[in-house]
Write a protein that holds these residues in place. Structure first.
Motif, mmCIF file in Angstrom:
data_model
loop_
_atom_site.group_PDB
_atom_site.id
_atom_site.type_symbol
_atom_site.label_atom_id
_atom_site.label_comp_id
_atom_site.label_asym_id
_atom_site.label_seq_id
_atom_site.Cartn_x
_atom_site.Cartn_y
_atom_site.Cartn_z
ATOM 1 N N TRP A 1 -12.397 8.518 1.227
ATOM 2 C CA TRP A 1 -13.055 7.398 1.917
ATOM 3 C C TRP A 1 -14.105 7.912 2.909
ATOM 4 C CZ3 TRP A 1 -11.715 3.551 -0.947
ATOM 5 C CH2 TRP A 1 -10.415 3.460 -1.466
ATOM 6 N N ASP B 1 -0.042 5.475 4.142
ATOM 7 C CA ASP B 1 -0.635 5.168 2.844
ATOM 8 C C ASP B 1 -1.935 5.941 2.701
ATOM 9 O OD1 ASP B 1 -2.922 3.431 3.869
ATOM 10 O OD2 ASP B 1 -1.213 2.328 4.653
ATOM 11 N N THR C 1 0.748 4.265 -2.828
ATOM 12 C CA THR C 1 0.601 5.658 -2.406
ATOM 13 C C THR C 1 1.747 6.510 -2.923
ATOM 14 O OG1 THR C 1 -0.543 4.927 -0.401
ATOM 15 C CG2 THR C 1 0.354 7.168 -0.398
ATOM 16 N N LYS D 1 -15.854 0.610 -2.206
ATOM 17 C CA LYS D 1 -14.532 0.983 -1.702
ATOM 18 C C LYS D 1 -13.490 -0.093 -2.020
ATOM 19 C CE LYS D 1 -15.970 2.108 2.518
ATOM 20 N NZ LYS D 1 -15.918 2.669 3.898
ATOM 21 N N PHE E 1 -4.962 4.731 2.008
ATOM 22 C CA PHE E 1 -6.117 3.852 2.092
ATOM 23 C C PHE E 1 -6.755 3.901 3.483
ATOM 24 C CE2 PHE E 1 -3.321 2.108 -1.185
ATOM 25 C CZ PHE E 1 -4.193 2.078 -2.252
ATOM 26 N N GLU E 2 -7.951 3.338 3.578
ATOM 27 C CA GLU E 2 -8.578 3.192 4.888
ATOM 28 C C GLU E 2 -7.773 2.205 5.726
ATOM 29 O OE1 GLU E 2 -13.218 3.725 5.113
ATOM 30 O OE2 GLU E 2 -12.735 2.102 3.754
ATOM 31 N N ARG F 1 -10.067 0.521 -4.275
ATOM 32 C CA ARG F 1 -8.723 0.097 -3.871
ATOM 33 C C ARG F 1 -8.064 -0.727 -4.983
ATOM 34 N NH1 ARG F 1 -5.291 -1.120 0.485
ATOM 35 N NH2 ARG F 1 -4.030 -2.962 0.020
ATOM 36 N N ALA G 1 0.826 -1.214 0.000
ATOM 37 C CA ALA G 1 0.000 0.000 0.000
ATOM 38 C C ALA G 1 0.855 1.257 0.000
ATOM 39 C CB ALA G 1 -0.931 -0.001 1.212
ATOM 40 N N TYR H 1 -6.886 1.628 -7.832
ATOM 41 C CA TYR H 1 -5.640 2.332 -7.547
ATOM 42 C C TYR H 1 -4.444 1.379 -7.638
ATOM 43 C CZ TYR H 1 -8.932 5.800 -5.733
ATOM 44 O OH TYR H 1 -9.968 6.693 -5.600
ATOM 45 N N THR H 2 -4.649 0.151 -7.179
ATOM 46 C CA THR H 2 -3.584 -0.853 -7.258
ATOM 47 C C THR H 2 -3.246 -1.175 -8.711
ATOM 48 O OG1 THR H 2 -4.175 -1.840 -5.129
ATOM 49 C CG2 THR H 2 -2.984 -3.228 -6.695
ATOM 50 N N ASN I 1 -3.003 -1.801 5.734
ATOM 51 C CA ASN I 1 -2.748 -0.380 5.552
ATOM 52 C C ASN I 1 -3.241 0.367 6.778
ATOM 53 O OD1 ASN I 1 -4.505 -1.599 3.101
ATOM 54 N ND2 ASN I 1 -5.784 -0.183 4.278
ATOM 55 N N ARG J 1 -7.013 9.821 -0.086
ATOM 56 C CA ARG J 1 -7.122 9.514 1.338
ATOM 57 C C ARG J 1 -8.377 10.147 1.941
ATOM 58 N NH1 ARG J 1 -2.498 11.244 2.689
ATOM 59 N NH2 ARG J 1 -1.335 9.289 2.930
#
Length: 474
Positions: A214, A351, A196, A250, A353-354, A254, A192, A257-258, A346, A211
């Motif tokens: 979320w 990072d 980021t 969500k 992410f949540e 994720r 993660a 983004y990955t 994460n 960030r």
């Protein structure tokens, strides 16, 4: 003669990269390691012998990973480019339980009694038998060096193939191979953090916006009207109705983004999805103001995400159950629930992410509920040595530092000939893709290093074959 060869090469490579191959099948045991199952199945593989020297030219062997083998054959242009230079036979072997190589046909994923033979160990044994078949069945192949290639999971297999069966494989190019993405070897938050970092390098405002998004999603999704607004703004195929649906959204984000970090190539490509060159940069243009909030921020997010889900302009809506269109996801889910247990977590601080902790117990329960199996998180370490692989030889571990999987990759030499090659501007196995004018200098240098390594491995095989008595050569 050299001029004729050059003309043939140019004609072959100028066909807009229409990869040409013959599709073949070999009958193999379902179970290589016991005497209680005598079932067999047909493993698919692709062959191109256009430039092969039938008197001992090397075999370039792609260790197929989690999907139909055609996908990997057509996204590994480096092998095709250097085949004429080395007079090599090209072979792309499909991984069992993926594509057309289903040991029990449509029942293969239906029950543990059929699915229990899906593992990297069984797949490597398949490849050993296939190479033996080729060497015995093709005139002139008995003396051939075998060079394994692979990217991502295929790169892991390529490295493990050389480590496990050095008498079969003379050397391996293991690109973006996260062989250390396992418990106790790599911190679970590294993946993660790299994703980021990729977004932050394009724009700190971009990663801050992600960030922040979320909490804005949760806030708007508290009401039915908010869920409807989100569904319409993000162009979802199925409207959000419950909190589970919101979590699915969500999870989808994720994954997006990955994927963008993995395929942040310097040119337009169609590996996971049709995307422009430098896709993170394109997405981040819409997320350049982290002071925005509420619906304004999510409208910006929607505009940026449109690059991912609808770059071609042909998609009508976002299907949250199909992130990148990849097939074989169920089979890979089973592998991740058994031997390929790669912890991810994460914290929302280091990072974008949540916060999400890695909980093996919860993960194990989920696996048992779906597959009736419990994960063995240390199985790959037991089988392949973890970080204690100083005896490994003739492997190039190449990693692009933009690739989040590089965090679990080999970034330092582990022996004199098992070496690491770093590509600072490289994304996921960029060095195995076809050459492009936009390639950064580092990836060109990496490919030159691959060529020198392959040349040395082929020379070593030739030398060793010359020492063996005639009946034992090859």
């Amino acid at each position: 003669m050299k001029l004729l060869l050059l003309v043939l090469v140019l004609e072959f490579l100028s066909s807009a990269w229409t990869y040409q191959y013959k599709t073949k099948y070999i009958t193999l045991p379902v179970d290589h390691f016991s005497f209680t199952n005598n079932h067999s199945f047909k493993l698919k593989y692709l062959v191109n012998d256009t430039f092969w020297n039938h008197d001992g030219g090397p075999i370039f062997f792609y260790t197929g990973n989690e999907g139909p083998i055609e996908t990997f054959a057509e996204n590994t242009g480096f092998m095709w480019e250097i085949a004429p230079e080395f007079s090599a036979l090209l072979v792309f072997a499909e991984h069992r339980y993926y594509g057309a190589s289903l040991p029990y046909g449509n029942k293969s994923l239906s029950d543990l009694q059929y699915l229990g033979y899906l593992s990297s160990q069984q797949a490597l044994a398949d490849y050993v038998d296939l190479i033996s078949h080729l060497k015995m069945g093709l005139s002139g192949a008995a003396h051939s060096a075998v060079i394994a290639f692979g990217g991502s999971y295929g790169g892991m297999l390529s490295a493990w193939f050389r480590m496990k069966y050095p008498y079969v494989v003379d050397g391996s190019i293991a690109s973006s191979a996260p062989i250390w993405q396992f418990s106790g070897l790599t911190p679970c938050n590294v993946f993660a953090r790299i994703v980021t970092s990729d977004f932050t390098m394009e724009s700190e405002e971009c990663s801050k916006s992600v960030r922040k998004s979320w909490g804005e999603i949760d806030s708007i999704a508290k009401s039915a009207a908010g869920k409807q607004w989100l569904s319409e703004t993000l162009k979802l195929c199925q409207p959000l109705q419950t909190s589970v649906d919101v979590q699915s959204l969500k999870d989808w984000l994720r994954e997006v983004y990955t994927d963008l970090a993995m395929v942040d190539y310097p040119y337009a490509a169609n590996f996971l999805k049709p995307l422009p060159g430098h896709p993170i940069s394109v997405v981040c243009r819409s997320l350049a103001n982290s002071s925005a909030s509420g619906k304004m921020l999510l409208k910006m997010l929607s505009k940026g995400l449109n690059v991912y889900f609808n770059y071609t302009g042909k998609e009508k809506c976002v299907n949250l159950s199909n992130v990148n269109g990849a097939v074989g996801s169920d089979a890979w889910d089973f592998q991740s629930c058994t031997e390929m247990v790669m912890p991810m977590c994460n914290d929302g601080v280091e990072d974008m992410f949540e916060p999400a902790k890695w909980d093996l117990s919860t993960f194990s329960d989920e696996c048992y509920k779906k597959w009736k199996v419990r994960p063995q998180p240390d199985l790959a370490i037991k089988e392949y040595g973890g970080k204690r692989i100083s005896t490994a030889s003739n492997i190039v571990f190449s990693n692009g530092l933009l690739d989040p999987w590089a965090g679990g990759g080999v970034l330092l030499n582990v022996s004199e000939t098992a070496v690491a090659v770093l590509i600072p501007e490289g994304a996921h196995h960029l060095d195995l893709r076809a050459s492009d004018r936009a390639d950064p200098p580092a990836v060109r240098l990496a490919r030159d290093f691959h060529r020198r390594s392959i040349r040395r491995w082929c020379s070593e095989r030739l030398f060793l074959s010359s020492l063996a008595p005639p009946h034992a050569r090859g």
